[in-house]
Write a protein that holds these residues in place. Sequence first.
Motif, PDB file in Angstrom:
ATOM      1  N   GLU A 168       0.726  -0.819   0.197  1.00 37.49           N
ATOM      2  CA  GLU A 168      -0.296   0.164  -0.344  1.00 37.49           C
ATOM      3  C   GLU A 168       0.532   0.960   0.083  1.00 37.49           C
ATOM      4  O   GLU A 168       0.576   2.334  -0.459  1.00 37.49           O
ATOM      5  CB  GLU A 168      -0.778  -0.420   0.960  1.00 37.49           C
ATOM      6  N   THR A 169       1.849   0.895   0.919  1.00 36.94           N
ATOM      7  CA  THR A 169       2.601   2.266   1.156  1.00 36.94           C
ATOM      8  C   THR A 169       3.495   2.560  -0.497  1.00 36.94           C
ATOM      9  O   THR A 169       3.638   4.084  -0.662  1.00 36.94           O
ATOM     10  CB  THR A 169       3.693   2.070   1.812  1.00 36.94           C
ATOM     11  N   VAL A 170       4.054   1.952  -1.231  1.00 39.04           N
ATOM     12  CA  VAL A 170       4.692   1.771  -2.443  1.00 39.04           C
ATOM     13  C   VAL A 170       3.527   2.364  -3.211  1.00 39.04           C
ATOM     14  O   VAL A 170       3.378   3.142  -4.706  1.00 39.04           O
ATOM     15  CB  VAL A 170       5.316   0.565  -2.863  1.00 39.04           C
ATOM     16  N   GLU A 171       2.552   1.405  -3.617  1.00 39.60           N
ATOM     17  CA  GLU A 171       1.310   1.790  -4.877  1.00 39.60           C
ATOM     18  C   GLU A 171       1.284   3.321  -4.384  1.00 39.60           C
ATOM     19  O   GLU A 171       0.599   3.663  -5.673  1.00 39.60           O
ATOM     20  CB  GLU A 171      -0.187   0.634  -4.105  1.00 39.60           C
ATOM     21  N   ALA A 172       0.764   4.077  -3.435  1.00 36.42           N
ATOM     22  CA  ALA A 172       0.540   5.535  -3.203  1.00 36.42           C
ATOM     23  C   ALA A 172       1.715   6.372  -3.548  1.00 36.42           C
ATOM     24  O   ALA A 172       0.859   7.669  -3.495  1.00 36.42           O
ATOM     25  CB  ALA A 172       0.417   5.996  -1.458  1.00 36.42           C
ATOM     26  N   GLU A 173       2.571   5.492  -4.165  1.00 38.82           N
ATOM     27  CA  GLU A 173       3.830   7.053  -4.616  1.00 38.82           C
ATOM     28  C   GLU A 173       3.365   6.044  -6.013  1.00 38.82           C
ATOM     29  O   GLU A 173       4.238   7.801  -6.831  1.00 38.82           O
ATOM     30  CB  GLU A 173       4.903   6.674  -3.913  1.00 38.82           C
ATOM     31  N   ALA A 174       3.132   5.493  -6.528  1.00 38.25           N
ATOM     32  CA  ALA A 174       3.187   5.367  -8.084  1.00 38.25           C
ATOM     33  C   ALA A 174       2.722   5.619  -8.777  1.00 38.25           C
ATOM     34  O   ALA A 174       1.548   5.461  -8.313  1.00 38.25           O
ATOM     35  CB  ALA A 174       3.637   3.752  -8.288  1.00 38.25           C
ATOM     36  N   PRO A 175       2.879   5.906 -10.180  1.00 39.88           N
ATOM     37  CA  PRO A 175       2.166   6.148 -11.188  1.00 39.88           C
ATOM     38  C   PRO A 175       1.512   5.689 -11.633  1.00 39.88           C
ATOM     39  O   PRO A 175       1.623   4.015 -11.473  1.00 39.88           O
ATOM     40  CB  PRO A 175       3.493   6.980 -12.578  1.00 39.88           C
ATOM     41  N   LEU A 176      -0.108   6.036 -11.922  1.00 37.69           N
ATOM     42  CA  LEU A 176      -0.835   4.954 -12.696  1.00 37.69           C
ATOM     43  C   LEU A 176       0.123   3.565 -14.132  1.00 37.69           C
ATOM     44  O   LEU A 176      -0.592   2.049 -13.167  1.00 37.69           O
ATOM     45  CB  LEU A 176      -2.004   5.012 -13.341  1.00 37.69           C
ATOM     46  N   LYS A 193       3.032  -3.166 -11.717  1.00 42.87           N
ATOM     47  CA  LYS A 193       4.023  -3.239 -12.231  1.00 42.87           C
ATOM     48  C   LYS A 193       4.900  -3.711 -10.612  1.00 42.87           C
ATOM     49  O   LYS A 193       6.339  -3.691 -10.265  1.00 42.87           O
ATOM     50  CB  LYS A 193       5.559  -2.875 -12.986  1.00 42.87           C
ATOM     51  N   ILE A 194       4.585  -2.684 -10.013  1.00 48.31           N
ATOM     52  CA  ILE A 194       4.815  -2.394  -8.366  1.00 48.31           C
ATOM     53  C   ILE A 194       5.606  -4.232  -7.643  1.00 48.31           C
ATOM     54  O   ILE A 194       6.459  -4.115  -7.079  1.00 48.31           O
ATOM     55  CB  ILE A 194       3.834  -2.108  -7.943  1.00 48.31           C
ATOM     56  N   ARG A 195       4.085  -5.774  -8.245  1.00 48.81           N
ATOM     57  CA  ARG A 195       5.098  -6.640  -6.973  1.00 48.81           C
ATOM     58  C   ARG A 195       6.792  -6.719  -7.534  1.00 48.81           C
ATOM     59  O   ARG A 195       7.155  -7.409  -7.440  1.00 48.81           O
ATOM     60  CB  ARG A 195       3.932  -7.442  -7.174  1.00 48.81           C
ATOM     61  N   THR A 196       6.454  -6.506  -8.889  1.00 44.89           N
ATOM     62  CA  THR A 196       7.820  -7.219  -9.132  1.00 44.89           C
ATOM     63  C   THR A 196       8.770  -6.344  -8.525  1.00 44.89           C
ATOM     64  O   THR A 196       9.669  -6.821  -8.292  1.00 44.89           O
ATOM     65  CB  THR A 196       7.978  -6.654 -10.854  1.00 44.89           C
ATOM     66  N   MET A 197       8.410  -4.738  -8.929  1.00 44.40           N
ATOM     67  CA  MET A 197       9.588  -3.863  -8.397  1.00 44.40           C
ATOM     68  C   MET A 197       9.745  -4.183  -7.274  1.00 44.40           C
ATOM     69  O   MET A 197      10.847  -4.020  -6.401  1.00 44.40           O
ATOM     70  CB  MET A 197       9.179  -2.685  -9.144  1.00 44.40           C
ATOM     71  N   LEU A 198       8.763  -4.504  -6.196  1.00 45.67           N
ATOM     72  CA  LEU A 198       8.807  -5.132  -5.179  1.00 45.67           C
ATOM     73  C   LEU A 198       9.968  -6.207  -4.721  1.00 45.67           C
ATOM     74  O   LEU A 198      10.796  -5.899  -3.536  1.00 45.67           O
ATOM     75  CB  LEU A 198       7.671  -4.644  -3.549  1.00 45.67           C
ATOM     76  N   LYS A 255      10.064   4.222  -2.511  1.00 47.31           N
ATOM     77  CA  LYS A 255       8.993   5.456  -3.657  1.00 47.31           C
ATOM     78  C   LYS A 255      10.021   6.623  -3.839  1.00 47.31           C
ATOM     79  O   LYS A 255       9.557   7.036  -5.320  1.00 47.31           O
ATOM     80  CB  LYS A 255       9.065   5.459  -2.022  1.00 47.31           C
ATOM     81  N   LEU A 256      11.146   6.487  -3.802  1.00 48.64           N
ATOM     82  CA  LEU A 256      11.941   7.414  -5.209  1.00 48.64           C
ATOM     83  C   LEU A 256      12.070   7.502  -5.975  1.00 48.64           C
ATOM     84  O   LEU A 256      11.817   8.471  -7.364  1.00 48.64           O
ATOM     85  CB  LEU A 256      13.167   8.111  -4.163  1.00 48.64           C
TER      86      LEU A 256
END
Length: 654
Positions: free
Chosen positions: A411-419, A424-429, A458-459
């Motif tokens: 949730e923390t990372v998705e809140a910062e990610a562009p749509l 791809k967030i799970r892969t990046m994590l 996040k950055l």
Amino acid sequence: MAFVQFSQVSLAFGDRDILKNVSVNLAAGSRAALTGANGAGKSTLIKVMAGLVQPDGGERIAQKDARIAYLPQSGLTHHGCTLREEADKAFEFGYALHDELEKIGDDLKAQVGNTDALLERQAKILAELEDSGWNRRSVTAEQVLLGLGFSRSDLDKNCEAFSGGWQMRIALAKNLMVNPDILLLDEPTNYLDIDAREWLEKFLSNFKGGFLLVSHDRYFLDHTINEVYELFNGDLHRYAGNFSHYEKVRQTELDTLIHEYEKQQAEIQHLQEFINRFGAKATKAVQAQERQKMLDKILENEIVIPESLKKIHFSFPPAPHAGRLVATLEGVTKSYDGKLNVIDNLNLVLENGDRLVVAGHNGAGKSTLLRIIAGVDPNFEGSVKLGAGVSVGYFSQDSAEKLTGSATVLETVEAEAPLELIPKIRTMLGAFLFRGDDVFKPVNVLSGGEKSRIALLKLLLRPVNLLVLDEPTNHLDMHSKDVLLDALKDFGGTVIFVSHDRGFIEDLSTRVLEVKPGSYRIFPGDYKYYMQRLEDEANGIVPSAEPTGAGASSKNAQTAEPEVSSAKLSWEAKKKLDSERRKIEKQVAALEADIAKTEEEKASFENLLSNPDVYSNGEKAKAVQKKIAELAAKIESLSEQWEQAAELLEAYNQ
């Protein structure tokens, strides 16, 4: 020869096999690295080898009296004495032997016991003390501590004065001072800067005993080890050669494994679809049961791809447009006590696309400079002007402290990610070591290292065009560093960074800013050029460029590349000279080929003049003679060019 040996060692935690019939032997001269994915059990294996964890089965044999030194990843502290006194504790084994030696002397004097046995034991102790370096313990302690970054003034400080990272340096120093037979080091480079890493690299190169170490620094491993043990799913496999060679061999194996994995997954899917479709039908029940048996057998031997070797790539959001000048620093000066300037009259221009690494010893002001550029520290003299349209993203180890709350990692990372990056967030994590259920952990239960990885990710998801990164590779494994490095290479903006990972620096940097308290120098080349330049300066091959700063010469270090004679060419000049020489060699070869080809063509036309069809026809003969004259003129011109090029080449070779 001292050794520690495993034979068919097994260890399980609950229903998970950490070690399965592992066999390994470490002896004098062993130069080994232990690798594997996070959570594979590397630290556990080292603890078993150190005798701190008892295996469930198998045999661990260590030669009697073999000195085995073990350094954990973290958690060691020292207190109640000075650094010098704490270092001396590393030699307790010698003090015990010395006490025994004195007792033997007393027994010999009093003629108590077996004289021959006492003399034999006395000789053995004296030899052991000499071999261990105990008689030179004070000098050894000072050399090791200074090599790992402590100053002479630190030696008489109380150990409580040192932070956690320096506490681990004390522990590492004590392990090295012991001069053990076998050295077991779990992430020894975690708290070391580049200078200390290079010193440790040289120490291990000259170390007479054997060692096994875990490290995420590829450059360090390539320069210290000659064999790699990979721990995967409880099995241990050995690969000869340095770490880069291991990765090449393992990648070849992995390519084959992936092919087999894809075939197996297709078969699993096919069987599962049949079972799902016909399992409930009486007419197909027997076939479905057979398919289920086949599926169960395949799943018992299901192929698993090592996470540490999966190749993951991601890209930053497009960097907003910025002009050529990204940042201009003029007369930047910073002091913490009003007396000594950490940064003194620093002038710097950052241009679009720069990958500038800031190099220097601990305390030289690297992190301070990055905070100033990022706008985090406004208390300085001088000015920092950002170019039009410049947006800054800043990362430091302090970034982790701002992460709190009950939101999950995902949730923390998705809140910062562009749509567009949400899928791809799970892969990046995963690339940043958050796999499986780790992504559902609340942020407030994460360790400091885990929070740092989240803060960095996040950055990287924000659309910025100037990245200011202070130690971005801390808490990342080798695979994660590679993912980060690839992303930074493809980044469309500008990067200024500090890192203690030499391989990372060499692959990313395009310019080097060297900072020292009160002065600085800028080197217009990558980190390899910078290191070669320092070596050339130290050897007197080139004169040192004067640093810039209030206390240094007024000569501008950004443009002060000193001229040198042809007998004392810098590494950069040699490189340029070699390039020019190769160009001329190619030119000479090309001219020689053209001359030979033209001479052949001229000879063929000359032969035509003996042909009756030509010499009996005035027009044809005239045309052939004209062509022969043209080719002769061309040969003369080419020959002149060849002579000039050959003379120039001879001059380059002198």
